[in-house]
Design an enzyme around this catalytic site. Structure first.
Site, PDB file in Angstrom:
ATOM      1  N   HIS A 140       0.851  -1.187   0.000  1.00  0.00           N
ATOM      2  CA  HIS A 140       0.000   0.000   0.000  1.00  0.00           C
ATOM      3  C   HIS A 140       0.887   1.238   0.000  1.00  0.00           C
ATOM      4  O   HIS A 140       1.770   1.394   0.848  1.00  0.00           O
ATOM      5  CB  HIS A 140      -0.904   0.004   1.232  1.00  0.00           C
ATOM      6  CG  HIS A 140      -1.769   1.222   1.346  1.00  0.00           C
ATOM      7  ND1 HIS A 140      -2.769   1.514   0.448  1.00  0.00           N
ATOM      8  CD2 HIS A 140      -1.767   2.231   2.244  1.00  0.00           C
ATOM      9  CE1 HIS A 140      -3.354   2.647   0.798  1.00  0.00           C
ATOM     10  NE2 HIS A 140      -2.763   3.106   1.882  1.00  0.00           N
ATOM     11  N   LYS A 161      -0.791  10.998   1.432  1.00  0.00           N
ATOM     12  CA  LYS A 161       0.128  10.490   0.405  1.00  0.00           C
ATOM     13  C   LYS A 161      -0.291  10.948  -0.997  1.00  0.00           C
ATOM     14  O   LYS A 161       0.528  11.425  -1.785  1.00  0.00           O
ATOM     15  CB  LYS A 161       0.175   8.956   0.466  1.00  0.00           C
ATOM     16  CG  LYS A 161       0.660   8.390   1.786  1.00  0.00           C
ATOM     17  CD  LYS A 161       0.776   6.887   1.742  1.00  0.00           C
ATOM     18  CE  LYS A 161      -0.559   6.191   1.551  1.00  0.00           C
ATOM     19  NZ  LYS A 161      -1.475   6.388   2.698  1.00  0.00           N
ATOM     20  N   ASP A 179      -2.131   3.922  -4.391  1.00  0.00           N
ATOM     21  CA  ASP A 179      -2.884   3.014  -3.521  1.00  0.00           C
ATOM     22  C   ASP A 179      -2.250   1.625  -3.458  1.00  0.00           C
ATOM     23  O   ASP A 179      -1.898   1.155  -2.381  1.00  0.00           O
ATOM     24  CB  ASP A 179      -4.345   2.916  -3.960  1.00  0.00           C
ATOM     25  CG  ASP A 179      -5.175   2.182  -2.924  1.00  0.00           C
ATOM     26  OD1 ASP A 179      -5.038   2.511  -1.726  1.00  0.00           O
ATOM     27  OD2 ASP A 179      -5.948   1.284  -3.292  1.00  0.00           O
ATOM     28  N   ARG A 244      18.002  14.150  13.080  1.00  0.00           N
ATOM     29  CA  ARG A 244      18.206  15.478  12.493  1.00  0.00           C
ATOM     30  C   ARG A 244      19.458  15.547  11.639  1.00  0.00           C
ATOM     31  O   ARG A 244      19.646  16.500  10.880  1.00  0.00           O
ATOM     32  CB  ARG A 244      18.273  16.529  13.606  1.00  0.00           C
ATOM     33  CG  ARG A 244      16.997  16.605  14.431  1.00  0.00           C
ATOM     34  CD  ARG A 244      17.073  17.673  15.488  1.00  0.00           C
ATOM     35  NE  ARG A 244      17.221  19.007  14.911  1.00  0.00           N
ATOM     36  CZ  ARG A 244      17.333  20.124  15.630  1.00  0.00           C
ATOM     37  NH1 ARG A 244      17.317  20.055  16.953  1.00  0.00           N
ATOM     38  NH2 ARG A 244      17.452  21.300  15.035  1.00  0.00           N
TER      39      ARG A 244
END
Length: 312
Positions: A140, A161, A179, A244
């Site tokens: 997916h 998305k 999808d 980070r």
């Protein structure tokens, strides 16, 4: 692994002429990606013969068989068709020996013919079977081609998305699948594509389903792409530490292949499309040997060494 390609479907895809339908024509499946030219078998050598492969004869085999007496030629085909082969294909549209057709009918074997040369037919067949029989899994997500990088965006349903995908398409990048992403494993890596029924379509909550090819043109779509990077969207969690610097590499296993993976925390105000673009470009740089995080760490270490008097 795929259960195999139906012989009847292969015949249709390859535009083959059917000279004789074997008893198991409708149930036979091709399950091996290679083919065999049975020159040695016609000389009686069956020690390393693999009957599961598609069998192909061309001009060399035909010229050899043509030089044999009729009874010897008949024995060649009778011995050959004793094996449960998926089919025998005659290349170059060469004439079929009467003994070959009679023996194929006697043993219930499928006999086919192609206009292609032996080399062209075998190479096209191997390429087709490699594609169809490749290990496959469906995930997916949304797969896009971004600056030549195959990027699959994953995350919970409704996280955004498809909305990010549309923004990336409007920036000139290309949609591969929305999808459902079908991922196949080849020798050179993973390749993703969309199921045929939903290819070029994308769903946007509040608008519905749109046809990307019709709306944005052919430049906006791509039928398949290498899978180079997985970008996972997740809701921002204030209690979680997010990397980070990016010094440590993260991967996800898909069909036993390690694919680079980054996690992008989602919260209002972040330009996710821009972040995904940068992630794709950064992944390409890393693959080419440049890692910005490692370069920064090296510079910091060098400056610290200078400050402590270890250098100079």
């Amino acid at each position: 692994m795929s259960a195999g390609l139906k012989l009847a479907e292969f015949v249709s895809l390859s535009h083959l002429e059917i000279l004789n339908k074997g008893r198991d024509y409708d149930s036979t499946r091709l399950t091996i990606t290679d083919v065999n030219r049975p020159g040695l078998q016609f000389q009686g050598f069956y020690d390393y013969f693999d009957p599961m492969r598609l069998q192909v004869i061309g001009k060399a085999e035909v010229m050899y068989l043509k030089g044999l007496p009729e009874e010897a030629r008949r024995k060649c085909f009778d011995d050959f068709f004793l094996y449960d082969i998926p089919a025998l294909v005659i290349a170059r549209e060469l004439d079929c020996f009467p003994e070959c057709l009679e023996s194929a009918r006697l043993h219930g074997r499928t006999l086919l013919r192609t206009k292609e040369t032996t080399v062209d037919f075998t190479s096209q067949t191997i390429e087709l079977l490699n594609r169809v029989l490749a290990p496959c899994v469906t995930r997916h997500g949304v797969l896009l081609d971004i600056h030549g990088e195959g990027v699959m965006i994953t995350g919970d349903s409704g996280i955004g998305k498809s909305e990010v995908a549309i923004e990336l398409i409007m920036r000139g990048h290309r949609l591969v699948a929305d999808d459902a992403v079908e991922i196949r494993k080849f020798s050179n890596g993973l390749v993703g594509t969309a199921p045929e029924v939903i290819r070029h379509y994308i769903e946007l909550r509040g608008i519905g389903v749109i046809d990307v090819r019709q709306l944005f043109g052919l430049r906006s779509i791509k039928n398949e792409s290498q899978l180079d990077l997985v970008v996972n969207f997740e809701q921002w969690d204030n209690t979680k530490f997010y990397d980070r610097l990016g010094i440590e590499d993260h991967f996800i296993d898909i069909l036993d292949v390690r694919v680079p993976c980054v996690t992008i925390p989602v919260r209002p105000g972040r330009s996710l499309a821009s972040i995904v673009e940068v992630a794709a470009m950064n992944n390409r740089q890393r693959r080419l040997g440049f890692n910005a995080a490692e370069e920064l760490a090296r510079r910091v270490d060098q400056r610290a060494d200078l400050g402590s008097g270890k250098i100079g």
